[in-house]
Design an enzyme around this catalytic site. Sequence first.
Site, PDB file in Angstrom:
ATOM      1  N   ASP A   9       0.853  -1.206   0.000  1.00 16.31           N
ATOM      2  CA  ASP A   9       0.000   0.000   0.000  1.00 16.31           C
ATOM      3  C   ASP A   9       0.886   1.253   0.000  1.00 16.31           C
ATOM      4  O   ASP A   9       0.838   2.044   0.931  1.00 16.31           O
ATOM      5  CB  ASP A   9      -0.957  -0.021   1.211  1.00 16.31           C
ATOM      6  CG  ASP A   9      -0.236  -0.022   2.558  1.00 16.31           C
ATOM      7  OD1 ASP A   9       0.977  -0.351   2.613  1.00 16.31           O
ATOM      8  OD2 ASP A   9      -0.875   0.329   3.574  1.00 16.31           O
ATOM      9  N   ASP A  14       6.814   1.308   1.946  1.00 18.17           N
ATOM     10  CA  ASP A  14       6.536   0.314   0.895  1.00 18.17           C
ATOM     11  C   ASP A  14       7.357   0.673  -0.347  1.00 18.17           C
ATOM     12  O   ASP A  14       7.899  -0.221  -1.011  1.00 18.17           O
ATOM     13  CB  ASP A  14       5.060   0.340   0.491  1.00 18.17           C
ATOM     14  CG  ASP A  14       4.103   0.080   1.631  1.00 18.17           C
ATOM     15  OD1 ASP A  14       3.596  -1.034   1.744  1.00 18.17           O
ATOM     16  OD2 ASP A  14       3.862   1.005   2.431  1.00 18.17           O
ATOM     17  N   ASN A  39      -2.722   2.514   3.712  1.00 23.26           N
ATOM     18  CA  ASN A  39      -2.199   3.858   4.028  1.00 23.26           C
ATOM     19  C   ASN A  39      -3.140   4.948   3.502  1.00 23.26           C
ATOM     20  O   ASN A  39      -3.444   5.913   4.191  1.00 23.26           O
ATOM     21  CB  ASN A  39      -0.811   4.045   3.439  1.00 23.26           C
ATOM     22  CG  ASN A  39       0.235   3.318   4.271  1.00 23.26           C
ATOM     23  OD1 ASN A  39       0.067   3.156   5.472  1.00 23.26           O
ATOM     24  ND2 ASN A  39       1.306   2.882   3.638  1.00 23.26           N
ATOM     25  N   THR A 125       3.184  -5.964   2.791  1.00 21.59           N
ATOM     26  CA  THR A 125       3.567  -4.798   3.593  1.00 21.59           C
ATOM     27  C   THR A 125       2.398  -3.830   3.802  1.00 21.59           C
ATOM     28  O   THR A 125       2.599  -2.663   4.115  1.00 21.59           O
ATOM     29  CB  THR A 125       4.767  -4.067   2.954  1.00 21.59           C
ATOM     30  OG1 THR A 125       4.416  -3.706   1.609  1.00 21.59           O
ATOM     31  CG2 THR A 125       6.006  -4.933   2.932  1.00 21.59           C
ATOM     32  N   PHE A 165      -0.728  -0.617  12.809  1.00 21.44           N
ATOM     33  CA  PHE A 165      -1.671  -0.151  11.781  1.00 21.44           C
ATOM     34  C   PHE A 165      -2.165  -1.250  10.828  1.00 21.44           C
ATOM     35  O   PHE A 165      -3.374  -1.432  10.654  1.00 21.44           O
ATOM     36  CB  PHE A 165      -1.051   1.010  10.982  1.00 21.44           C
ATOM     37  CG  PHE A 165      -1.925   1.485   9.855  1.00 21.44           C
ATOM     38  CD1 PHE A 165      -3.066   2.230  10.113  1.00 21.44           C
ATOM     39  CD2 PHE A 165      -1.619   1.170   8.532  1.00 21.44           C
ATOM     40  CE1 PHE A 165      -3.899   2.659   9.077  1.00 21.44           C
ATOM     41  CE2 PHE A 165      -2.438   1.595   7.491  1.00 21.44           C
ATOM     42  CZ  PHE A 165      -3.573   2.339   7.764  1.00 21.44           C
ATOM     43  N   ASN A 166      -1.256  -1.996  10.163  1.00 21.87           N
ATOM     44  CA  ASN A 166      -1.689  -2.968   9.142  1.00 21.87           C
ATOM     45  C   ASN A 166      -2.675  -3.984   9.712  1.00 21.87           C
ATOM     46  O   ASN A 166      -3.622  -4.394   9.032  1.00 21.87           O
ATOM     47  CB  ASN A 166      -0.484  -3.719   8.555  1.00 21.87           C
ATOM     48  CG  ASN A 166       0.368  -2.847   7.655  1.00 21.87           C
ATOM     49  OD1 ASN A 166      -0.096  -1.837   7.146  1.00 21.87           O
ATOM     50  ND2 ASN A 166       1.627  -3.229   7.484  1.00 21.87           N
ATOM     51  N   HIS A 239       9.827   0.562   8.184  1.00 14.95           N
ATOM     52  CA  HIS A 239       9.213  -0.741   8.510  1.00 14.95           C
ATOM     53  C   HIS A 239       9.285  -1.767   7.365  1.00 14.95           C
ATOM     54  O   HIS A 239       9.843  -2.854   7.517  1.00 14.95           O
ATOM     55  CB  HIS A 239       7.722  -0.559   8.819  1.00 14.95           C
ATOM     56  CG  HIS A 239       7.387   0.474   9.818  1.00 14.95           C
ATOM     57  ND1 HIS A 239       7.451   0.246  11.167  1.00 14.95           N
ATOM     58  CD2 HIS A 239       6.942   1.751   9.682  1.00 14.95           C
ATOM     59  CE1 HIS A 239       7.051   1.327  11.820  1.00 14.95           C
ATOM     60  NE2 HIS A 239       6.747   2.258  10.947  1.00 14.95           N
ATOM     61  N   ASP A 240       8.604  -1.408   6.252  1.00 17.12           N
ATOM     62  CA  ASP A 240       8.340  -2.412   5.215  1.00 17.12           C
ATOM     63  C   ASP A 240       9.598  -2.936   4.535  1.00 17.12           C
ATOM     64  O   ASP A 240       9.620  -4.073   4.053  1.00 17.12           O
ATOM     65  CB  ASP A 240       7.406  -1.817   4.152  1.00 17.12           C
ATOM     66  CG  ASP A 240       6.029  -1.505   4.720  1.00 17.12           C
ATOM     67  OD1 ASP A 240       5.685  -2.065   5.773  1.00 17.12           O
ATOM     68  OD2 ASP A 240       5.309  -0.698   4.107  1.00 17.12           O
TER      69      ASP A 240
HETATM   70  C1  BDR Z   1       2.929   0.001   8.629  1.00 17.36           C
HETATM   71  O1  BDR Z   1       1.833   0.888   8.424  1.00 17.36           O
HETATM   72  C2  BDR Z   1       2.028   1.652   7.270  1.00 17.36           C
HETATM   73  O2  BDR Z   1       1.719   2.978   7.539  1.00 17.36           O
HETATM   74  C3  BDR Z   1       3.449   1.440   6.845  1.00 17.36           C
HETATM   75  O3  BDR Z   1       3.571   1.485   5.425  1.00 17.36           O
HETATM   76  C4  BDR Z   1       3.790   0.080   7.392  1.00 17.36           C
HETATM   77  O4  BDR Z   1       3.428  -0.951   6.496  1.00 17.36           O
HETATM   78  C5  BDR Z   1       3.640   0.367   9.922  1.00 17.36           C
HETATM   79  O5  BDR Z   1       2.778   0.240  11.001  1.00 17.36           O
HETATM   80 CA    CA Z   2       2.873  -0.471   4.197  1.00 15.90          CA
END
Ligand code: BDR
Ligand code: CA
Length: 312
Positions: A9, A14, A39, A125, A165-166, A239-240
């Site tokens: 996303d 990403d 996102n 991701t 979040f994801n 992160h990703d």
């Molecule tokens: C995740 O949430 C998204 O905002 C980022 O791309 C990442 O995949 C981090 O919590």
């Molecule tokens: Ca992401």
Amino acid sequence: KRNIIMDCDPGHDDAIAMILAVANQNTLSIEAITTVGGNVDVEKNTLNALKVCDIIQLNDVPVAKGAERPLVKDIVVAESIHGESGLEGPNLPDVPTKQAESVHAVDLISDKLHKSNGPMTIVATGPLTNVAMVLIKEPELKHKIKEIVLMGGGTFGNWTPAAEFNFYVDAEAAHVVFNSGIPIRMFGLDVTHQVQATDQVISRISNIDNHVSEFIVELLRFFNKTYQDVFHFDGAPIHDACTIAYLIDPAMFKFKHVHVDIETKGEHTYGMTAVDRLGVTGKEPNVYFAYEADTTKFWDLLERSIAFYSDK
Ligand code: BDR
Ligand code: CA
């Protein structure tokens, strides 16, 4: 070589994962890029994926748009983190040159799995909606998936105190994936927060001085500012990109084989990953949980990978 499908996303981090993958096609073969609502909405995430493909000249890999909303809940987006377009910071054209396939992401993933000779790795991701839909639609396809390497979860949250979040966006989808029996490599906040792009990292990237380093620096300036304002961090966690970094150099991370359950009911804990680090449930481990990153190796790899895009 590992055959991978990137379900994402984009999204600042990403996008960096895509850049890392494309620079390392001696190790990875990218079979498809699929997008999911997360996102920002799936339309914008798809445009962003296509624009990133334009920048890194990834012309021959299909991009397909996927689920616009989670399996059960209404969609939640993270404009507060990634800006209105989902990729705020760099000045990007409104319309990408590359076009998305007309097929739905879920069908493209199924098709790629059917047609592949060897097992494929799914790199996820964003929220796990598309991946869960593939497994719901054709459960036997799980035998064609070597591993799901994903960013999500952790022993604390960034969207609620309990949830990352994801997984907060689509906990039901995460539940389907974590109960599928497919091997899972989980890069949650415990490890991704170790990989923070501080100002020092940004100046190192800026010194590479090509069109990709410029793009990443603009991405990171925006992403860092959000993380400084919202979370009071020194730099944004990339992160990703941990998922792809692992596939290129598995020794970069330490893992514990544990059982992880996904909370889908709790009033304060919806989307939480219950990570059984001490084995108190007695349940069979279903996840390789990443808990430590070698950050020196990580930034070296990112630097080398960006330098790969020499401007001619
Ligand atoms: C995740 O949430 C998204 O905002 C980022 O791309 C990442 O995949 C981090 O919590
Ligand atoms: Ca992401």
